[in-house]
Design a protein around this motif. Structure first.
Motif, PDB file in Angstrom:
ATOM      1  N   UNK A  41       0.845  -1.199   0.000  1.00  0.00           N
ATOM      2  CA  UNK A  41       0.000   0.000   0.000  1.00  0.00           C
ATOM      3  C   UNK A  41       0.880   1.248   0.000  1.00  0.00           C
ATOM      4  N   UNK A  42       0.585   2.175  -0.923  1.00  0.00           N
ATOM      5  CA  UNK A  42       1.399   3.389  -1.032  1.00  0.00           C
ATOM      6  C   UNK A  42       0.577   4.650  -0.719  1.00  0.00           C
ATOM      7  N   UNK A  43      -0.626   4.748  -1.304  1.00  0.00           N
ATOM      8  CA  UNK A  43      -1.454   5.936  -1.059  1.00  0.00           C
ATOM      9  C   UNK A  43      -2.675   5.563  -0.231  1.00  0.00           C
ATOM     10  N   UNK A  44      -2.951   6.351   0.783  1.00  0.00           N
ATOM     11  CA  UNK A  44      -4.124   6.096   1.633  1.00  0.00           C
ATOM     12  C   UNK A  44      -4.990   7.355   1.643  1.00  0.00           C
ATOM     13  N   UNK A  45      -6.256   7.190   1.243  1.00  0.00           N
ATOM     14  CA  UNK A  45      -7.199   8.307   1.257  1.00  0.00           C
ATOM     15  C   UNK A  45      -8.071   8.138   2.495  1.00  0.00           C
ATOM     16  N   UNK A  46      -7.936   9.070   3.426  1.00  0.00           N
ATOM     17  CA  UNK A  46      -8.642   8.930   4.704  1.00  0.00           C
ATOM     18  C   UNK A  46      -9.883   9.823   4.713  1.00  0.00           C
ATOM     19  N   UNK A  47     -11.038   9.173   4.829  1.00  0.00           N
ATOM     20  CA  UNK A  47     -12.306   9.912   4.874  1.00  0.00           C
ATOM     21  C   UNK A  47     -12.643  10.294   6.313  1.00  0.00           C
ATOM     22  N   UNK A  55      -3.357  10.032  11.260  1.00  0.00           N
ATOM     23  CA  UNK A  55      -3.479   9.527   9.885  1.00  0.00           C
ATOM     24  C   UNK A  55      -2.183   8.919   9.334  1.00  0.00           C
ATOM     25  N   UNK A  56      -1.058   9.615   9.554  1.00  0.00           N
ATOM     26  CA  UNK A  56       0.215   9.159   8.990  1.00  0.00           C
ATOM     27  C   UNK A  56       0.649   7.823   9.597  1.00  0.00           C
ATOM     28  N   UNK A  59      -1.502   5.099   8.121  1.00  0.00           N
ATOM     29  CA  UNK A  59      -1.069   4.812   6.752  1.00  0.00           C
ATOM     30  C   UNK A  59       0.224   4.008   6.757  1.00  0.00           C
ATOM     31  N   UNK A  60       1.133   4.346   7.646  1.00  0.00           N
ATOM     32  CA  UNK A  60       2.408   3.629   7.743  1.00  0.00           C
ATOM     33  C   UNK A  60       2.175   2.161   8.103  1.00  0.00           C
ATOM     34  N   UNK A  63       0.853   0.306   5.139  1.00  0.00           N
ATOM     35  CA  UNK A  63       1.899   0.073   4.138  1.00  0.00           C
ATOM     36  C   UNK A  63       2.721  -1.172   4.419  1.00  0.00           C
ATOM     37  N   UNK A 148      11.693   1.219  -0.827  1.00  0.00           N
ATOM     38  CA  UNK A 148      11.253   1.257   0.567  1.00  0.00           C
ATOM     39  C   UNK A 148      11.151  -0.182   1.077  1.00  0.00           C
ATOM     40  N   UNK A 150       9.004  -1.677   2.718  1.00  0.00           N
ATOM     41  CA  UNK A 150       7.682  -2.324   2.658  1.00  0.00           C
ATOM     42  C   UNK A 150       7.513  -3.142   1.378  1.00  0.00           C
TER      43      UNK A 150
END
Lengths: 273, 43
Positions: A41-47, A55-56, A59-60, A63, A148, A150
């Motif tokens: 996973x590279x991009x995370x869209x948080x609603x 959030x970070x 997301x980490x 990933x 990276x 991951x």
């Protein structure tokens, strides 16, 4: 060059690489670690996220979840016909929606493509208390461990030189070396100690047996430990995203391609001169 | 501009000069999450 497996499972392999050189063994190890691509996973869209993790951090953690990867199904974003914008050929999409109280696990990540689901559903992501909520969308892409960690498909990937145990004629079968050996490689025979069948590969070359033997002086030691620099004992573990055999095959093919391109470059240079 | 929420009485609070809840006087306020969607890199 030859490879003889002593253990081959989908996630672990132990083998002996023989008739080789240290430079090749190290290149092989480094290629398996950093040049074999996999999904992560590279991009995370948080609603929505009112959990204890910001959030970070969330997301980490996402990933680092290993995802099952079919290398024939996906290609790198930089090589995709979409020009890196993201399409079904270079990207896998996941959704996560959870409300507390609960422990959000990797099984809560719903993959658009079931073939690219998380390797195990038991990886904890975040713990939610009552009233806490996480709603997000995640985009996974193919890349290599060079970019990276991951995207690194191997967990433990290393080698040691093949141990050589020489037992001299002056061995008096006192058994001190066999008692000292932490890996239980040696056993006491009638007239001298000897290596137990199939256990030589387990020797860590710690030389505790040599030290136990040289009580009367270094020159008199009947047991000597050395290594064969043309044989290497490899252990490769996969995180489950790719089978170990596929990791090895890809790494060897990649090494060959790089060597071939280097030969081409050198040929062109020598031609120009 | 995103609002704040009092940690004790959970009332919505606007901050002007004093960082203090006008309803209960508590001085710990939580900043509320904005309505927008946020995109972050998983690194």
């Amino acid at each position: 060059m030859d490879i003889a497996f002593s253990r081959l499972e989908s996630e672990v392999a132990k083998f002996v690489l023989s008739e080789s050189i240290p430079a090749f063994a190290n290149s092989f190890r480094r290629t398996m670690i950093s040049d074999v691509p996999k999904l992560a996973i590279e991009d995370v869209i948080i609603y929505d996220n009112n959990s204890a993790l910001f959030d970070e951090m969330l997301a980490h953690r996402l990933g680092l979840i290993p995802l099952k990867t079919n290398l024939s199904e996906y290609k790198k974003k930089s090589e995709c016909s979409c020009g890196g914008e993201g399409c079904s050929l270079c990207e896998s999409v996941y959704t996560l929606s959870a409300e507390g109280p609960c422990l959000v696990k990797s099984s809560d990540l719903i993959a658009q493509n079931p073939d690219a689901a998380p390797v195990t559903g038991e990886i904890p992501i975040v713990k939610l208390e009552k009233g806490q909520k996480v709603v997000l969308e995640a985009h996974a892409e193919i890349n290599t461990g060079l970019e990276h960690a991951k995207w690194q498909s191997t967990l433990a990937c290393g080698y040691k030189t093949y141990p050589v145990i020489t037992i001299g004629d002056n061995c008096d079968a006192c058994g001190h070396c066999a008692d000292e050996c932490a890996r239980h490689v040696l056993k006491l025979a009638k007239k001298s100690v000897e290596v137990i069948d199939g256990k030589l590969i387990d020797c860590s070359m710690c030389k505790l047996c040599e030290k136990a033997c040289v009580g009367s002086g270094w020159e008199d030691a009947a047991i000597r430990i050395s290594s064969d620099n043309t044989k290497f004992v490899f252990v490769v573990e996969s995180d489950g995203s790719l089978p170990v055999k596929e990791i090895m095959t890809y790494a060897l093919t990649d090494l060959k391609d790089k060597s071939d391109s280097l030969v081409d470059v050198l040929t062109n240079i020598s031609g120009a001169l | 501009m995103s609002g704040y929420k009092c940690a004790r009485c959970k009332q919505k609070v606007e901050i002007d000069i004093n960082v203090r809840c006008p309803y209960c006087g508590h001085r710990i306020l939580f900043k509320e999450r904005g309505a927008g969607i946020k995109t972050v890199k998983a690194r």
